[in-house]
Design a protein around this motif. Sequence first.
Motif, PDB file in Angstrom:
ATOM      1  N   GLU A 118      -5.191  18.390  -1.843  1.00 15.35           N
ATOM      2  CA  GLU A 118      -6.385  18.069  -2.628  1.00 15.35           C
ATOM      3  C   GLU A 118      -6.640  16.571  -2.722  1.00 15.35           C
ATOM      4  O   GLU A 118      -7.763  16.142  -2.924  1.00 15.35           O
ATOM      5  CB  GLU A 118      -6.235  18.604  -4.063  1.00 15.35           C
ATOM      6  N   LEU A 119      -5.597  15.771  -2.591  1.00 12.15           N
ATOM      7  CA  LEU A 119      -5.700  14.345  -2.874  1.00 12.15           C
ATOM      8  C   LEU A 119      -5.401  13.521  -1.629  1.00 12.15           C
ATOM      9  O   LEU A 119      -4.384  13.704  -0.991  1.00 12.15           O
ATOM     10  CB  LEU A 119      -4.708  13.993  -3.981  1.00 12.15           C
ATOM     11  N   LYS A 120      -6.312  12.622  -1.296  1.00 11.98           N
ATOM     12  CA  LYS A 120      -6.136  11.706  -0.176  1.00 11.98           C
ATOM     13  C   LYS A 120      -6.174  10.290  -0.713  1.00 11.98           C
ATOM     14  O   LYS A 120      -7.025   9.948  -1.533  1.00 11.98           O
ATOM     15  CB  LYS A 120      -7.253  11.878   0.854  1.00 11.98           C
ATOM     16  N   PHE A 121      -5.262   9.445  -0.264  1.00 13.69           N
ATOM     17  CA  PHE A 121      -5.222   8.048  -0.695  1.00 13.69           C
ATOM     18  C   PHE A 121      -5.729   7.164   0.437  1.00 13.69           C
ATOM     19  O   PHE A 121      -5.340   7.321   1.583  1.00 13.69           O
ATOM     20  CB  PHE A 121      -3.796   7.621  -1.068  1.00 13.69           C
ATOM     21  N   SER A 122      -6.594   6.216   0.098  1.00 17.30           N
ATOM     22  CA  SER A 122      -7.110   5.289   1.096  1.00 17.30           C
ATOM     23  C   SER A 122      -6.429   3.938   0.926  1.00 17.30           C
ATOM     24  O   SER A 122      -5.685   3.723  -0.031  1.00 17.30           O
ATOM     25  CB  SER A 122      -8.617   5.124   0.944  1.00 17.30           C
ATOM     26  N   ASN A 123      -6.704   3.011   1.836  1.00 14.31           N
ATOM     27  CA  ASN A 123      -6.145   1.665   1.734  1.00 14.31           C
ATOM     28  C   ASN A 123      -7.101   0.710   1.055  1.00 14.31           C
ATOM     29  O   ASN A 123      -6.983  -0.476   1.163  1.00 14.31           O
ATOM     30  CB  ASN A 123      -5.820   1.123   3.129  1.00 14.31           C
ATOM     31  N   ARG A 124      -8.073   1.221   0.354  1.00 18.18           N
ATOM     32  CA  ARG A 124      -9.084   0.413  -0.312  1.00 18.18           C
ATOM     33  C   ARG A 124      -8.624  -0.128  -1.610  1.00 18.18           C
ATOM     34  O   ARG A 124      -7.928   0.319  -2.387  1.00 18.18           O
ATOM     35  CB  ARG A 124     -10.302   1.278  -0.564  1.00 18.18           C
ATOM     36  N   ASP A 135       0.836  -1.204   0.000  1.00 19.50           N
ATOM     37  CA  ASP A 135       0.000   0.000   0.000  1.00 19.50           C
ATOM     38  C   ASP A 135       0.869   1.251   0.000  1.00 19.50           C
ATOM     39  O   ASP A 135       0.589   2.215  -0.704  1.00 19.50           O
ATOM     40  CB  ASP A 135      -0.921   0.031   1.224  1.00 19.50           C
ATOM     41  N   LYS A 136       1.923   1.214   0.794  1.00 22.40           N
ATOM     42  CA  LYS A 136       2.804   2.380   0.913  1.00 22.40           C
ATOM     43  C   LYS A 136       3.452   2.724  -0.430  1.00 22.40           C
ATOM     44  O   LYS A 136       3.516   3.888  -0.821  1.00 22.40           O
ATOM     45  CB  LYS A 136       3.877   2.111   1.965  1.00 22.40           C
ATOM     46  N   LEU A 137       3.900   1.709  -1.151  1.00 18.28           N
ATOM     47  CA  LEU A 137       4.534   1.931  -2.453  1.00 18.28           C
ATOM     48  C   LEU A 137       3.543   2.518  -3.461  1.00 18.28           C
ATOM     49  O   LEU A 137       3.877   3.443  -4.209  1.00 18.28           O
ATOM     50  CB  LEU A 137       5.128   0.626  -2.982  1.00 18.28           C
ATOM     51  N   VAL A 138       2.324   2.002  -3.469  1.00 13.56           N
ATOM     52  CA  VAL A 138       1.299   2.511  -4.392  1.00 13.56           C
ATOM     53  C   VAL A 138       0.972   3.973  -4.050  1.00 13.56           C
ATOM     54  O   VAL A 138       0.823   4.807  -4.939  1.00 13.56           O
ATOM     55  CB  VAL A 138       0.026   1.635  -4.355  1.00 13.56           C
TER      56      VAL A 138
END
Length: 102
Positions: free
Chosen positions: A96-102, A76-79
Amino acid sequence: MAKKTCSQLNNIQQKQICEYYIKNISAKRQNISICISKNTATQNRYKNRGPKYPLIKKAINIWVGQVLATGLVLTDKLVKLKGHEFESLLGISEDELKFSNR
């Protein structure tokens, strides 16, 4: 002849299908059948909105496909790091951009 019905897949069902497809890359869509249990409350959530930045999603999907084809393991961290790299290249600010673990 029975009428075909469509139903929306929840997040867990989608994940199961993706995992099956990765393991069985030559499987045809109509041959993919999975056993799905509906025991937890989270399995019944259908919160699938379109991406706010579809270009980043497309770039990440292409990159993930290329990495998986080489046999490397993704985390997940690499992505997320690669996502932030695409974010920077496309001129999108970090807040502006948030990344989830989904």
